[in-house]
Design a protein around this motif. Structure first.
Motif, PDB file in Angstrom:
ATOM      1  N   ALA A  12       0.831  -1.207   0.000  1.00 21.58           N
ATOM      2  CA  ALA A  12       0.000   0.000   0.000  1.00 21.58           C
ATOM      3  C   ALA A  12       0.868   1.260   0.000  1.00 21.58           C
ATOM      4  CB  ALA A  12      -0.933  -0.012   1.218  1.00 21.58           C
ATOM      5  N   ILE A  13       1.953   1.245   0.777  1.00 25.19           N
ATOM      6  CA  ILE A  13       2.847   2.402   0.818  1.00 25.19           C
ATOM      7  C   ILE A  13       3.498   2.630  -0.552  1.00 25.19           C
ATOM      8  CG2 ILE A  13       5.009   3.276   1.776  1.00 25.19           C
ATOM      9  CD1 ILE A  13       4.286   1.930   4.418  1.00 25.19           C
ATOM     10  N   VAL A  14       3.950   1.550  -1.185  1.00 24.88           N
ATOM     11  CA  VAL A  14       4.592   1.658  -2.502  1.00 24.88           C
ATOM     12  C   VAL A  14       3.617   2.224  -3.522  1.00 24.88           C
ATOM     13  CG1 VAL A  14       5.534   0.316  -4.425  1.00 24.88           C
ATOM     14  CG2 VAL A  14       6.295  -0.157  -2.092  1.00 24.88           C
ATOM     15  N   SER A  17       2.816   5.982  -2.694  1.00 19.98           N
ATOM     16  CA  SER A  17       3.974   6.848  -2.925  1.00 19.98           C
ATOM     17  C   SER A  17       4.180   7.063  -4.420  1.00 19.98           C
ATOM     18  CB  SER A  17       5.233   6.229  -2.311  1.00 19.98           C
ATOM     19  OG  SER A  17       5.090   6.065  -0.914  1.00 19.98           O
ATOM     20  N   ALA A  18       4.089   5.987  -5.194  1.00 20.59           N
ATOM     21  CA  ALA A  18       4.213   6.101  -6.645  1.00 20.59           C
ATOM     22  C   ALA A  18       3.084   6.942  -7.230  1.00 20.59           C
ATOM     23  CB  ALA A  18       4.231   4.716  -7.287  1.00 20.59           C
ATOM     24  N   SER A  19       1.896   6.817  -6.655  1.00 16.67           N
ATOM     25  CA  SER A  19       0.750   7.593  -7.134  1.00 16.67           C
ATOM     26  C   SER A  19       0.958   9.084  -6.902  1.00 16.67           C
ATOM     27  CB  SER A  19      -0.534   7.128  -6.438  1.00 16.67           C
ATOM     28  OG  SER A  19      -0.816   5.770  -6.734  1.00 16.67           O
ATOM     29  N   SER A 317       4.302  -0.650  -8.222  1.00 12.01           N
ATOM     30  CA  SER A 317       5.107   0.550  -8.463  1.00 12.01           C
ATOM     31  C   SER A 317       5.007   1.006  -9.911  1.00 12.01           C
ATOM     32  CB  SER A 317       6.566   0.281  -8.093  1.00 12.01           C
ATOM     33  OG  SER A 317       7.079  -0.808  -8.842  1.00 12.01           O
ATOM     34  N   THR A 318       5.201   0.099 -10.868  1.00 13.58           N
ATOM     35  CA  THR A 318       5.146   0.502 -12.279  1.00 13.58           C
ATOM     36  C   THR A 318       3.747   0.917 -12.694  1.00 13.58           C
ATOM     37  OG1 THR A 318       4.814  -1.814 -12.966  1.00 13.58           O
ATOM     38  CG2 THR A 318       7.079  -0.979 -12.926  1.00 13.58           C
ATOM     39  N   GLY A 319       2.747   0.212 -12.203  1.00 11.10           N
ATOM     40  CA  GLY A 319       1.375   0.565 -12.567  1.00 11.10           C
ATOM     41  C   GLY A 319       0.929   1.900 -12.006  1.00 11.10           C
ATOM     42  N   LEU A 321       3.065   4.514 -11.597  1.00 14.00           N
ATOM     43  CA  LEU A 321       4.005   5.554 -12.015  1.00 14.00           C
ATOM     44  C   LEU A 321       3.788   6.051 -13.438  1.00 14.00           C
ATOM     45  CD1 LEU A 321       7.397   4.323 -10.510  1.00 14.00           C
ATOM     46  CD2 LEU A 321       6.204   6.444  -9.935  1.00 14.00           C
ATOM     47  N   ARG A 322       2.692   5.648 -14.085  1.00 11.17           N
ATOM     48  CA  ARG A 322       2.477   6.046 -15.476  1.00 11.17           C
ATOM     49  C   ARG A 322       2.502   7.561 -15.648  1.00 11.17           C
ATOM     50  NH1 ARG A 322      -0.662   1.119 -15.728  1.00 11.17           N
ATOM     51  NH2 ARG A 322      -2.308   2.074 -14.485  1.00 11.17           N
ATOM     52  N   GLY A 323       1.779   8.272 -14.810  1.00  9.03           N
ATOM     53  CA  GLY A 323       1.730   9.731 -14.913  1.00  9.03           C
ATOM     54  C   GLY A 323       3.073  10.380 -14.633  1.00  9.03           C
ATOM     55  N   PHE A 324       3.843   9.802 -13.727  1.00  8.86           N
ATOM     56  CA  PHE A 324       5.148  10.362 -13.382  1.00  8.86           C
ATOM     57  C   PHE A 324       6.105  10.287 -14.573  1.00  8.86           C
ATOM     58  CE2 PHE A 324       9.519   9.371 -11.992  1.00  8.86           C
ATOM     59  CZ  PHE A 324       9.848  10.583 -11.403  1.00  8.86           C
TER      60      PHE A 324
END
Length: 354
Positions: A12-14, A17-19, A317-319, A321-324
């Motif tokens: 959940a944290i990962v 944080s990525a979001s 994490s990868t899912g 981070l798309r917007g980033f």
């Protein structure tokens, strides 16, 4: 294998944080597009439109494990499942739209205004294609399998019991579009190499053409056509210098002139980095984003009891981070192009002064 409470907490944290990083990336895209005129070519406009779709996507990933924890029949889980079905798929479709734009630019000489006219079609088609199945799945549930949207550990999405729908309406279309994008970029790459070889053979670089407009091209073509043949003997006086300077524009044969006239040209300045390299980088990001989720889904399809904590960390994490990554590519390559354009303008001004 079941995950411990600590592992679920870390997941959940990962995800969240990525979001947050994705939200920053999306805000950067929107803000840069709105306040800088240098970031408004047709490719930038597609990225800008897609940023709003990414915003709903990142909302779903921010909900994270709260969706599954609320229960499969809860409104939160169903809402999260709807968004996870609709908006990641839309992100892939917008990447396909970028590839189509690049293809049209290179092969059909589309210009900015032509591409802008396609945007309303892209919005309508992409929204309809992702919304219709996503909405329909909200109303599908049976006593044996339960609701279509249910927990898949990281979030609510199409449940494992409905795995065939997951493949046909999610992973299947995604990898089909990825294959189409690869074919389009391969075609564009071969065409660019062919044009670059042609232009190099007649002493002109592709960057020179891509940074000039039609008026400059016509002036160049007229200068080339009017260049006189060299005399048998040059007098040893000041006229030699004048004549030598006039030869700096390459002389073309009729066949070269015809070939050059068929090379991709545009009324507005066109940059290789903006129109080809930037969309290509988005495609590379797309591939990296979907490798882990697809691997996880294939493994689960082969073995329904398969659970891998490291793989779930990669998916989360990868899912998320798309917007980033979209924001990083948008700003980084855009700033490099902006500096290149400034250098070109400075060199032109210096050339006019001299």
């Amino acid at each position: 294998m079941t995950l411990s409470e600590h592992q679920l907490h870390v997941l959940a944290i990962v995800e969240r944080s990525a979001s947050v990083l994705s939200i920053i990336g999306i805000a950067t895209i929107i803000g840069t597009f709105c306040f800088s005129r240098q970031f408004r070519n047709p490719i930038h406009r597609i990225i800008f439109i897609n940023a709003f779709y990414n915003l709903f996507d990142v909302t779903a990933t921010t909900i994270s494990l709260s969706g599954p924890e609320a229960g499969n029949h809860s409104a939160l889980c169903q809402f999260q499942g709807f968004m996870m079905q609709m908006f990641p798929l839309a992100d892939v479709m917008w990447t396909l739209a970028m590839a189509i734009d690049v293809f049209l630019i290179v092969f059909y000489k589309y210009e900015g205004e032509d591409l802008r006219k396609l945007e309303i079609w892209y919005i309508g088609i992409i929204t309809a294609l992702v919304m219709i199945p996503a909405t329909t799945f909200l109303f599908i549930h049976t006593k044996e399998k339960g609701p279509m949207y249910a927990s898949v550990t990281l979030w609510c999405s199409i449940a494992p019991k409905w795995v065939l729908f997951r493949i046909v309406f999610f992973y299947g279309p995604i990898w089909l579009m990825i294959f189409i994008i690869m074919v389009l970029y391969a075609s564009v790459g071969f065409e660019i190499l062919k044009q670059r070889h042609l232009l190099k053979s007649i002493g002109i670089t592709l960057d020179t053409l891509s940074s000039t407009n039609d008026a400059h091209f016509n002036e160049f073509h007229a200068a080339v056509a009017s260049t006189p043949p060299p005399p048998a003997h040059l007098p040893n006086n000041n006229h030699e210098k004048d004549y030598t300077s006039s030869l700096q524009t390459p002389r073309l044969s009729p066949s070269d002139s015809l070939a050059l006239s068929r090379t991709p040209r545009h009324k507005s300045p066109v940059s290789f980095r903006q129109y080809v390299f930037m969309p290509l980088m988005f495609f590379v990001i797309l591939l990296t984003v979907w490798v882990a989720p697809t691997t996880n889904r294939v493994c689960a399809l082969i073995n329904p009891n398969f659970v891998s904590y490291p793989l779930l960390l990669a998916v989360g994490s990868t899912g998320s981070l798309r917007g980033f990554w979209n924001g990083v590519v948008f700003v980084t390559l855009g700033m490099k192009e902006r500096k290149r354009q400034k250098r070109l303008k400075s060199s032109r001004r210096l050339g006019q002064i001299l």
